[in-house]
Design an enzyme around this catalytic site. Structure first.
Site, PDB file in Angstrom:
ATOM      1  N   HIS A 123     -12.811 -48.547 -45.340  1.00 32.75           N
ATOM      2  CA  HIS A 123     -12.370 -49.849 -44.818  1.00 32.75           C
ATOM      3  C   HIS A 123     -13.334 -50.269 -43.711  1.00 32.75           C
ATOM      4  O   HIS A 123     -14.075 -49.455 -43.150  1.00 32.75           O
ATOM      5  CB  HIS A 123     -10.933 -49.785 -44.281  1.00 32.75           C
ATOM      6  CG  HIS A 123     -10.724 -48.754 -43.228  1.00 32.75           C
ATOM      7  ND1 HIS A 123     -11.116 -48.929 -41.918  1.00 32.75           N
ATOM      8  CD2 HIS A 123     -10.179 -47.518 -43.291  1.00 32.75           C
ATOM      9  CE1 HIS A 123     -10.810 -47.856 -41.217  1.00 32.75           C
ATOM     10  NE2 HIS A 123     -10.252 -46.975 -42.028  1.00 32.75           N
ATOM     11  N   THR A 170     -26.895 -38.783 -41.524  1.00 33.74           N
ATOM     12  CA  THR A 170     -26.807 -40.230 -41.702  1.00 33.74           C
ATOM     13  C   THR A 170     -28.050 -40.811 -42.361  1.00 33.74           C
ATOM     14  O   THR A 170     -28.052 -41.964 -42.754  1.00 33.74           O
ATOM     15  CB  THR A 170     -26.595 -40.929 -40.342  1.00 33.74           C
ATOM     16  OG1 THR A 170     -27.700 -40.607 -39.493  1.00 33.74           O
ATOM     17  CG2 THR A 170     -25.289 -40.491 -39.694  1.00 33.74           C
TER      18      THR A 170
END
Length: 191
Positions: A123, A170
């Site tokens: 989300h 990342t």
């Protein structure tokens, strides 16, 4: 007076092998039952009970081993997504593998306890109803993800790389490189 000690006979080698075969057969059967919504290669074995959400496709290659008895492994592929694990890969307790697009794990990888691999944010930040960003994850052959490592969306980890315990990946990791830290940075070459 005869002072002999009656010791039990040592089990013969075949008896030990039969026990090992029996336990291996039970772990194979456990995989057939508990991973029935997944596509399984030959000799996939499972210890314990994982949590499986196979709305999409989950495929485990030959000789994959999953340990899910101390804390549950979670295997999840959302609708239209694909989670694939290459042959001979080992998945340890408490690991979370979650695909909303694609997560591809190579052959011969070692995934330690508590590793998280997620290709989605699920989300948006600040708006729990808005869809999050998603990007595929590719993990090469022979990669070691150490305890509690986290691999985030859009990352490619090259063959033979090592992700240190607790690292958060990342960005892409070059082959045969050790990365560590938050965010993960290269600390050593393995060549």
């Amino acid at each position: 007076m005869d002072a002999t000690l009656d010791l039990p006979a040592r089990p013969s080698r075949p008896a030990v092998s039969a026990g090992r075969l029996w336990r291996g057969g039970l772990r194979w059967l456990n995989a057939q039952v508990r991973l029935r919504r997944c596509t399984l290669g030959r000799r996939v074995t499972l210890w314990g009970r994982p949590h499986v959400n196979a709305s999409g496709e989950i495929a485990l290659g030959d000789n994959v081993t999953v340990h899910s008895f101390l804390s549950r492994v979670q295997l999840s592929a959302g609708e239209g997504a694909r989670l694939s694990v290459g042959e001979g890969t080992y998945i340890n307790n408490g690991t979370v593998l979650s695909a909303r697009d694609e997560v591809r794990i190579g052959a011969g990888c070692q995934i330690a306890t508590g590793v998280i691999v997620m290709d989605s944010d699920f989300h948006a930040v600040g708006d729990l109803d808005a869809a999050g960003k998603t990007a595929p994850i590719v993990i090469g052959d022979g990669v070691w993800l150490a305890t509690r490592a986290t691999v985030l969306k859009g990352v490619t980890i090259g063959e033979g790389a090592v992700v240190a315990a607790g690292a958060v990946v990342t960005k892409d990791v070059a082959p045969y490189t050790v990365v560590a830290g938050v965010p993960a940075r290269p600390i050593r070459s393995l060549r």
